[in-house]
Design a protein around this motif. Structure first.
Motif, mmCIF file in Angstrom:
data_model
loop_
_atom_site.group_PDB
_atom_site.id
_atom_site.type_symbol
_atom_site.label_atom_id
_atom_site.label_comp_id
_atom_site.label_asym_id
_atom_site.label_seq_id
_atom_site.Cartn_x
_atom_site.Cartn_y
_atom_site.Cartn_z
ATOM 1 N N TYR A 133 0.913 -1.444 -0.011
ATOM 2 C CA TYR A 133 -0.022 0.030 -0.084
ATOM 3 C C TYR A 133 0.909 1.231 -0.099
ATOM 4 O O TYR A 133 1.912 1.457 1.018
ATOM 5 N N GLN A 135 0.700 4.853 0.871
ATOM 6 C CA GLN A 135 -0.075 5.708 1.541
ATOM 7 C C GLN A 135 -0.246 7.137 0.828
ATOM 8 O O GLN A 135 -1.543 7.555 0.714
ATOM 9 N N ARG A 136 0.412 7.614 -0.163
ATOM 10 C CA ARG A 136 0.280 8.754 -0.934
ATOM 11 C C ARG A 136 0.962 8.554 -2.161
ATOM 12 O O ARG A 136 2.157 7.773 -2.323
ATOM 13 N N THR A 277 -5.204 -2.968 2.155
ATOM 14 C CA THR A 277 -5.157 -1.539 2.704
ATOM 15 C C THR A 277 -4.925 -1.736 4.368
ATOM 16 O O THR A 277 -5.151 -3.041 4.753
ATOM 17 N N SER A 279 -5.825 -0.787 7.031
ATOM 18 C CA SER A 279 -7.013 -0.829 8.172
ATOM 19 C C SER A 279 -7.132 -2.132 8.296
ATOM 20 O O SER A 279 -7.594 -2.697 9.422
ATOM 21 N N ARG A 353 -3.659 5.498 12.502
ATOM 22 C CA ARG A 353 -4.801 4.944 11.599
ATOM 23 C C ARG A 353 -5.070 5.698 10.249
ATOM 24 O O ARG A 353 -4.706 6.968 10.570
ATOM 25 N N GLU A 354 -5.349 5.169 9.268
ATOM 26 C CA GLU A 354 -5.772 6.015 8.165
ATOM 27 C C GLU A 354 -6.695 6.801 8.166
ATOM 28 O O GLU A 354 -7.811 6.687 8.937
ATOM 29 N N GLN A 357 -6.110 13.869 7.747
ATOM 30 C CA GLN A 357 -5.043 14.557 8.697
ATOM 31 C C GLN A 357 -5.957 15.424 9.505
ATOM 32 O O GLN A 357 -6.857 16.223 9.000
ATOM 33 N N ARG A 359 -4.160 12.395 11.413
ATOM 34 C CA ARG A 359 -4.650 10.972 11.726
ATOM 35 C C ARG A 359 -4.447 10.726 13.248
ATOM 36 O O ARG A 359 -3.736 11.360 13.904
#
Lengths: 384, 198
Positions: A133, A135-136, A277, A279, A353-354, A357, A359
């Motif tokens: 994954y 994140q950005r 993902t 989570s 945690r996703e 912001q 976060r």
């Protein structure tokens, strides 16, 4: 050829292209600005290819060379330009296999374009750093690759989105103009990843072996949640066929077959995306370094403060900054108060945690000033 | 006729209609300067390509290509970009030079650039003031007056002006077929033609 199209053809790519047509450099005639080419089968004709795309008349010089080549080869200029693109750019075609009618819904067409864009970005990020994954999707090299990607003419009679990327779009670290015949440039690695990842994914879905397939390359994941997310943008009414054409100047040993992304696969792709993902993954705590931006605590019953703070944290793995909110106990809050200064830093270990912001960071197992100040009288006073 | 060809033909007609209008005096000057250049180039054995006519008599851009036999018996194909101007103003002499006011600083900067793939020169055709004297035609000859001079502005100093820059064309650099061939030979031998101020 518009200026932007000409500039997307690098001097090296143009030279390689004319060489592939049998032209050879004439070293005696070349200067520091142009490389002169002659063809042993064509008498008394020469081509002057500019050596540097920073020359003031680079685009004019390229157009002049192409006009001559078009006349010499007795080939229309448009066909010649198309040949150059095919020689120097990897192309991915997305064909909508219509079930009925001669139109597709406009929102679906837009979705396909976004899917094509996101697929490139996801794959390019996986080339830079293979992981499940991202994140950005904002690393410099993939964004550079996307900036130099072209949307080519569609073909009449069908709905085909052609996206091509010059092999020289992302420069190698050590060379201004990467040699197309060296190790795979980043563009080729990206387009190969798109093809191979989709091929493996479709095979895994069709043979019901998704879990085993994903487990095979845990250390160097070939599939990311971002990639799956991009594929989901192709969900609509019709199947999509993906065809990759490698730049002819850098062929691959195996000709890629068309891949068919069937609409019935999307529920499975959605499920795979969720599995990948963070989570859904039992996230291990990670170490972060950052600054305390704001103290939002409250006075507890014993008169000392505890509660929320806002931090600006640096993710050591992702190499990105983000804002986070942490809920601290009294001792941690006291340290945070000491660290609430632009010149002071904290180190903490916890689970982020996703989401938007700031976060939320939980399960904080470690919170200390960084670097730890010298405190011989009470070495543990600045760590909780 | 296919739809694509019909559309192409329609576009051609529209373009043709746009450009078909009576020629102004400035247009005639411009066309005569091109005819002059084309005649000189053809006599020198050079082809004339990529001709662009600018509006408001701002001149013509053309690319000439010539084939030069080198000492090692190889043939060099050499390109030369021409910025072509014409004027009926009496040229002002400054010693061994004609002075000419080149309109457009962008054009001046383009001509003086050193880092270019294709060398370029400025050619100015000085026409008689009276248009009746520009061209005469008999059974014996076709006469196009008066004379064109050439100069390379490569390496010229930057301009401090807003709209125009005076440049100096050597009187010795009359544009003739032999002079044009000589330019091509110098370029084929990798010589850089630079600007010389009076």
């Amino acid at each position: 050829m518009t200026d932007s199209h000409v500039k997307s053809v690098s001097p090296k790519a143009l030279q390689d292209f004319v060489k592939s047509l049998g032209w050879k450099p004439v070293d005696d005639a070349s200067t520091d600005k142009v490389c002169v080419f002659a063809n042993p089968h064509i008498e008394k004709r020469q081509l002057r290819i500019p050596l540097n795309d920073t020359l003031a008349d680079y685009d004019e010089a390229v157009n002049l060379a192409l006009a001559k080549l078009s006349e010499i080869q007795n080939q229309p200029l448009d066909a010649l330009r198309a040949q150059i693109y095919r020689a120097t750019e990897d192309m991915i075609s997305y064909r909508v296999i219509e079930s009925q009618g001669d139109a597709i819904p406009f929102p679906f067409a837009l979705s396909i374009m976004n899917g094509a864009k996101d697929l490139l970005l996801a794959a390019a990020h996986s080339v830079v750093k293979p992981q499940r994954y991202h994140q950005r999707l904002n690393r410099a090299e993939p964004l550079e690759l996307l900036r130099k990607t072209n949307f080519r003419h569609t073909q009449s009679g069908s709905f085909i989105l052609n996206v091509s990327v010059p092999l020289s779009a992302v420069e190698a670290e050590v060379s201004q103009t990467p040699d197309l015949f060296e190790e795979s440039p980043m563009v080729r690695q990206t387009t190969k990843l798109i093809y191979n990842a989709l091929d493996r994914l479709l095979h895994a879905i069709e043979t019901n072996t998704v879990e085993q397939t994903l487990d095979e390359d845990k250390e160097q994941p070939w599939l990311s949640a971002n990639f799956c997310n991009a594929l989901l943008l192709f969900e609509g009414e019709d199947d999509i066929e993906l065809q990759v054409n490698w730049a002819t100047l850098k062929p691959e040993p195996v000709t890629p077959k068309p891949l068919r992304l069937k609409q019935q696969y999307f529920p499975k792709i959605e499920a795979i995306k969720k599995d990948l993902t963070p989570s859904a993954i039992s996230a291990a705590p990670k170490l972060y370094i950052g600054t305390v931006e704001r103290l939002d605590g409250y006075e507890s019953e014993n008169g000392q403060r505890e509660g929320d703070i806002i931090l600006s944290l640096f993710d050591l793995d992702e190499e990105t900054f983000f804002k986070a909110k942490a809920s601290l106990n009294i001792h941690q809050y006291a340290l945070a108060t000491k660290a609430h200064n632009p010149t002071k830093y904290v180190m903490l270990e916890g689970t982020v945690r996703e989401g938007k912001q700031p976060r939320i960071i939980t399960n904080i197992s470690r919170f200390e000033l960084f670097p730890k100040p010298q405190s011989p009288s009470n070495p543990s006073s600045d760590r909780t | 006729m296919s739809m694509t060809r019909k559309i192409s033909f329609a576009r051609f007609l529209l373009r043709y209609k746009k450009t078909m209008k009576p020629l102004s005096s400035n247009d005639i000057e411009s066309e005569l300067s091109y005819a002059y250049l084309h005649a000189i180039a053809s006599k020198a054995g050079a082809s004339c390509n990529n001709v662009t006519r600018h509006q408001d008599n701002r001149g013509i851009d053309a690319t000439l290509t010539a084939w030069i036999e080198l000492q090692n018996e190889a043939t060099a194909e050499v390109d030369l970009k021409i910025q072509l101007k014409s004027t009926t103003k009496v040229p002002s002499a400054q010693g061994e030079y004609w002075s000419y006011s080149l309109q457009g600083i962008a054009r001046y900067n383009d001509l003086r650039a050193k880092e270019v793939a294709t060398p370029r020169i400025l050619v100015v055709l000085f026409l008689p003031q009276e248009s009746t004297e520009w061209l005469s035609c008999t059974t014996e000859q076709l006469v196009l007056k008066r004379a064109a001079y050439w100069v390379s502005l490569c390496g010229a100093p930057p301009s401090n002006n807003d709209t125009a820059q005076t440049v100096y064309l050597p009187k010795s650099q009359l544009l003739t077929p032999d002079a044009l061939l000589s330019i091509f030979k110098r370029l084929a031998n990798k010589e850089l033609l630079t600007y010389q101020l009076p």
